[in-house]
Design a protein around this motif. Structure first.
Motif, PDB file in Angstrom:
ATOM      1  N   GLN A  19     -70.741 -50.382  -7.715  1.00  0.00           N
ATOM      2  CA  GLN A  19     -69.282 -50.354  -7.829  1.00  0.00           C
ATOM      3  C   GLN A  19     -68.752 -48.927  -7.736  1.00  0.00           C
ATOM      4  O   GLN A  19     -67.667 -48.694  -7.224  1.00  0.00           O
ATOM      5  CB  GLN A  19     -68.848 -50.956  -9.158  1.00  0.00           C
ATOM      6  N   CYS A  26     -66.484 -45.268  -4.467  1.00  0.00           N
ATOM      7  CA  CYS A  26     -65.359 -44.477  -4.973  1.00  0.00           C
ATOM      8  C   CYS A  26     -65.648 -42.980  -4.938  1.00  0.00           C
ATOM      9  O   CYS A  26     -64.772 -42.172  -5.230  1.00  0.00           O
ATOM     10  CB  CYS A  26     -65.035 -44.893  -6.406  1.00  0.00           C
ATOM     11  N   THR A  67     -60.762 -49.239  -9.076  1.00  0.00           N
ATOM     12  CA  THR A  67     -59.742 -49.989  -9.806  1.00  0.00           C
ATOM     13  C   THR A  67     -59.576 -49.411 -11.201  1.00  0.00           C
ATOM     14  O   THR A  67     -60.435 -48.669 -11.686  1.00  0.00           O
ATOM     15  CB  THR A  67     -60.160 -51.466  -9.931  1.00  0.00           C
ATOM     16  N   ASP A  97     -60.721 -46.746  -1.569  1.00  0.00           N
ATOM     17  CA  ASP A  97     -59.614 -47.234  -2.398  1.00  0.00           C
ATOM     18  C   ASP A  97     -60.094 -48.329  -3.343  1.00  0.00           C
ATOM     19  O   ASP A  97     -59.304 -49.006  -3.974  1.00  0.00           O
ATOM     20  CB  ASP A  97     -58.472 -47.752  -1.525  1.00  0.00           C
ATOM     21  N   ARG A  98     -61.406 -48.501  -3.469  1.00  0.00           N
ATOM     22  CA  ARG A  98     -61.968 -49.546  -4.313  1.00  0.00           C
ATOM     23  C   ARG A  98     -61.987 -49.181  -5.791  1.00  0.00           C
ATOM     24  O   ARG A  98     -62.385 -49.982  -6.617  1.00  0.00           O
ATOM     25  CB  ARG A  98     -63.391 -49.876  -3.857  1.00  0.00           C
TER      26      ARG A  98
END
Length: 126
Positions: A64, A68, A81, A78-79
Protein backbone atom coordinates in the motif's frame (compact mmCIF):
# COMPACT_ATOMS: atom_id res chain seq x y z
CA UNK A 1 19.79 -6.09 -15.12
CA UNK A 2 19.09 -9.72 -14.35
CA UNK A 3 17.90 -11.05 -11.00
CA UNK A 4 21.39 -12.20 -9.94
CA UNK A 5 22.85 -8.75 -10.44
CA UNK A 6 19.97 -7.11 -8.55
CA UNK A 7 20.52 -9.58 -5.72
CA UNK A 8 24.25 -8.78 -5.59
CA UNK A 9 23.71 -5.02 -5.72
CA UNK A 10 21.11 -5.00 -2.95
CA UNK A 11 22.32 -7.85 -0.75
CA UNK A 12 18.90 -9.52 -1.07
CA UNK A 13 18.54 -13.15 -2.12
CA UNK A 14 17.06 -14.06 -5.47
CA UNK A 15 14.39 -15.98 -3.57
CA UNK A 16 13.38 -12.78 -1.74
CA UNK A 17 13.25 -10.86 -5.01
CA UNK A 18 10.91 -13.47 -6.49
CA UNK A 19 8.78 -13.21 -3.33
CA UNK A 20 8.64 -9.42 -3.75
CA UNK A 21 7.33 -9.92 -7.26
CA UNK A 22 4.76 -12.45 -6.08
CA UNK A 23 3.59 -9.89 -3.50
CA UNK A 24 3.54 -7.22 -6.27
CA UNK A 25 6.14 -5.11 -4.48
CA UNK A 26 8.53 -5.34 -7.43
CA UNK A 27 8.04 -5.81 -11.17
CA UNK A 28 10.25 -7.06 -13.95
CA UNK A 29 10.13 -7.44 -17.68
CA UNK A 30 10.71 -10.86 -19.21
CA UNK A 31 13.22 -11.65 -21.92
CA UNK A 32 12.11 -13.86 -24.83
CA UNK A 33 13.79 -16.68 -22.87
CA UNK A 34 11.66 -15.94 -19.80
CA UNK A 35 14.40 -14.43 -17.65
CA UNK A 36 13.60 -11.49 -15.40
CA UNK A 37 15.07 -8.11 -16.25
CA UNK A 38 14.93 -5.07 -13.97
CA UNK A 39 15.59 -1.43 -14.58
CA UNK A 40 18.07 0.60 -12.57
CA UNK A 41 15.14 1.87 -10.46
CA UNK A 42 14.79 -1.62 -8.93
CA UNK A 43 17.88 -1.14 -6.75
CA UNK A 44 16.29 1.74 -4.84
CA UNK A 45 12.94 -0.04 -4.71
CA UNK A 46 14.46 -3.19 -3.15
CA UNK A 47 16.39 -1.14 -0.61
CA UNK A 48 13.17 0.66 0.36
CA UNK A 49 11.36 -2.64 0.69
CA UNK A 50 14.10 -3.95 2.97
CA UNK A 51 13.98 -0.84 5.15
CA UNK A 52 10.20 -1.11 5.48
CA UNK A 53 10.39 -4.81 6.38
CA UNK A 54 13.09 -4.00 8.95
CA UNK A 55 10.76 -1.37 10.42
CA UNK A 56 8.23 -4.13 11.08
CA UNK A 57 5.76 -3.48 8.26
CA UNK A 58 4.24 -6.49 6.54
CA UNK A 59 4.12 -7.02 2.78
CA UNK A 60 0.48 -5.90 2.55
CA UNK A 61 1.24 -2.57 4.22
CA UNK A 62 4.40 -2.16 2.13
CA UNK A 63 2.34 -2.81 -1.00
CA UNK A 64 0.00 0.00 0.00
CA UNK A 65 2.86 2.34 0.82
CA UNK A 66 5.21 1.85 -2.14
CA UNK A 67 2.96 3.45 -4.76
CA UNK A 68 2.86 6.57 -2.59
CA UNK A 69 6.64 6.90 -2.54
CA UNK A 70 8.70 8.53 -5.24
CA UNK A 71 11.12 6.29 -7.10
CA UNK A 72 14.03 7.95 -8.89
CA UNK A 73 12.23 7.56 -12.21
CA UNK A 74 8.66 8.43 -11.23
CA UNK A 75 6.29 10.70 -9.40
CA UNK A 76 4.33 9.91 -6.25
CA UNK A 77 1.01 8.21 -6.73
CA UNK A 78 -2.36 9.63 -5.86
CA UNK A 79 -3.11 6.40 -3.99
CA UNK A 80 -2.14 7.90 -0.63
CA UNK A 81 -5.42 8.01 1.24
CA UNK A 82 -6.16 9.58 4.60
CA UNK A 83 -6.59 6.10 6.05
CA UNK A 84 -3.19 5.00 4.78
CA UNK A 85 -1.56 8.12 6.21
CA UNK A 86 -3.22 7.44 9.59
CA UNK A 87 -2.09 3.80 9.53
CA UNK A 88 1.46 4.83 8.69
CA UNK A 89 1.44 7.39 11.50
CA UNK A 90 0.43 4.54 13.81
CA UNK A 91 3.31 2.43 12.50
CA UNK A 92 5.68 5.32 13.18
CA UNK A 93 4.40 5.60 16.75
CA UNK A 94 4.95 1.85 17.19
CA UNK A 95 8.53 2.20 15.95
CA UNK A 96 9.09 5.16 18.30
CA UNK A 97 7.90 2.99 21.22
CA UNK A 98 10.25 0.20 20.16
CA UNK A 99 13.17 2.65 20.03
CA UNK A 100 12.32 3.99 23.49
CA UNK A 101 12.15 0.43 24.84
CA UNK A 102 15.53 -0.39 23.33
CA UNK A 103 17.09 2.75 24.81
CA UNK A 104 15.73 1.81 28.26
CA UNK A 105 17.11 -1.72 27.87
CA UNK A 106 20.50 -0.35 26.85
CA UNK A 107 20.51 1.96 29.89
CA UNK A 108 19.79 -0.96 32.22
CA UNK A 109 22.57 -2.97 30.63
CA UNK A 110 24.95 -0.03 31.03
CA UNK A 111 24.11 0.10 34.74
CA UNK A 112 24.73 -3.64 35.14
CA UNK A 113 28.01 -3.40 33.24
CA UNK A 114 29.14 -0.42 35.33
CA UNK A 115 28.24 -2.17 38.58
CA UNK A 116 29.89 -5.43 37.52
CA UNK A 117 33.02 -3.58 36.38
CA UNK A 118 33.68 -1.84 39.71
CA UNK A 119 36.98 -2.81 41.36
CA UNK A 120 36.69 -5.62 43.88
CA UNK A 121 33.64 -7.15 42.17
CA UNK A 122 35.38 -10.02 40.46
CA UNK A 123 33.36 -13.07 39.69
CA UNK A 124 34.43 -16.22 41.48
CA UNK A 125 35.29 -19.09 39.16
CA UNK A 126 33.19 -22.13 39.76
Amino acid sequence: MRIGELARRTGVSERSLRYYEKQQLLTSERTPGGQREYGEWAVDRVIRIQVLFAAGLNSTKIGQLLPCMRDPDGAPSDRATGLLVAELAGERQRIDRMIADLVRTRDVLDEVIDTASQPGRETAAA
